[in-house]
Design an enzyme around this catalytic site. Structure first.
Site, PDB file in Angstrom:
ATOM      1  N   HIS A 292      -1.662   7.674   7.166  1.00  0.00           N
ATOM      2  CA  HIS A 292      -0.813   8.586   6.393  1.00  0.00           C
ATOM      3  C   HIS A 292      -1.583   9.827   5.959  1.00  0.00           C
ATOM      4  O   HIS A 292      -1.027  10.925   5.917  1.00  0.00           O
ATOM      5  CB  HIS A 292      -0.253   7.887   5.148  1.00  0.00           C
ATOM      6  CG  HIS A 292       0.944   7.034   5.396  1.00  0.00           C
ATOM      7  ND1 HIS A 292       2.142   7.533   5.844  1.00  0.00           N
ATOM      8  CD2 HIS A 292       1.130   5.704   5.241  1.00  0.00           C
ATOM      9  CE1 HIS A 292       3.021   6.552   5.954  1.00  0.00           C
ATOM     10  NE2 HIS A 292       2.427   5.425   5.599  1.00  0.00           N
TER      11      HIS A 292
ATOM     12  N   CYS B  58       6.988   0.102   6.676  1.00  0.00           N
ATOM     13  CA  CYS B  58       6.498   1.231   5.889  1.00  0.00           C
ATOM     14  C   CYS B  58       7.580   1.688   4.921  1.00  0.00           C
ATOM     15  O   CYS B  58       8.749   1.760   5.297  1.00  0.00           O
ATOM     16  CB  CYS B  58       6.110   2.374   6.829  1.00  0.00           C
ATOM     17  SG  CYS B  58       5.444   3.825   5.996  1.00  0.00           S
ATOM     18  N   LEU B  59       7.156   2.023   3.707  1.00  0.00           N
ATOM     19  CA  LEU B  59       8.104   2.518   2.716  1.00  0.00           C
ATOM     20  C   LEU B  59       8.739   3.828   3.155  1.00  0.00           C
ATOM     21  O   LEU B  59       9.854   4.144   2.746  1.00  0.00           O
ATOM     22  CB  LEU B  59       7.398   2.699   1.358  1.00  0.00           C
ATOM     23  CG  LEU B  59       6.761   1.446   0.774  1.00  0.00           C
ATOM     24  CD1 LEU B  59       6.046   1.767  -0.533  1.00  0.00           C
ATOM     25  CD2 LEU B  59       7.781   0.338   0.586  1.00  0.00           C
TER      26      LEU B  59
ATOM     27  N   GLY C  42       0.834  -1.184   0.000  1.00  0.00           N
ATOM     28  CA  GLY C  42       0.000   0.000   0.000  1.00  0.00           C
ATOM     29  C   GLY C  42       0.869   1.234   0.000  1.00  0.00           C
ATOM     30  O   GLY C  42       2.033   1.203   0.418  1.00  0.00           O
TER      31      GLY C  42
END
Length: 160
Positions: A135, A89-90, A46
């Site tokens: 986010h 998380c990226l 995602g």
């Protein structure tokens, strides 16, 4: 179609609240396409528009289990249950954390065709949805984590 730069923790844009999308335009569709390209290139499940520097309430998800969603102006309703699990998380590279999330929730959203949907999601998909929607409000999973780990620590533990 393009791969965009993923913003990393410390970038002030990640702490800002994203704005509603008033119309699904060709530019919005191009952003969505770029978000999928970026997510797949980074092996994510995602990504939110803010993670590529755009303050729009847009999220793309592909849990690699057959659930692929484009969420525009998503809203969570009637969350129930509880799950505790690991997240990464990226925008927070080389780390993971143990985070408590709801186990099931109703999700309302608009898709890239401008159609409204309501769906119930649970377990892993519910975790992804909550992570990505955070986010949109400037919240990182590390803010919610009960414990945080460097990936190197986790590799050491798994080798024991």
């Amino acid at each position: 179609m393009a791969i965009r730069n993923v913003r990393i923790d410390g970038d002030p844009i990640l702490r800002k609240k994203s704005k509603e999308v008033s119309e699904v335009t060709p530019r919005v569709r191009e952003l969505i396409s770029d978000m999928y390209d970026t997510m797949y290139d980074s092996d994510g499940v995602g990504i939110a528009a803010v993670q590529v520097g755009i303050l729009k309430r847009i999220v793309v998800i592909d849990d690699r289990e057959g659930n692929k969603f484009t969420l525009i102006n998503p809203v969570i309703k009637n969350p129930t249950g509880e799950q505790l699990g690991m997240e990464g998380c990226l925008s927070v590279p080389q780390k993971q954390g143990r985070v408590k999330r709801y186990n099931e929730l109703e999700l309302e959203y608009t898709d890239e065709s401008g159609e409204r949907h309501e769906v119930v999601v649970n377990e892993f998909l519910a975790r992804i949805v909550q992570h990505e929607l955070d986010h949109l409000d400037g919240v990182l999973y590390s803010d919610r984590a009960e414990e945080m780990y460097d990936l190197s620590e986790l590799e050491d533990i798994s080798e024991e």
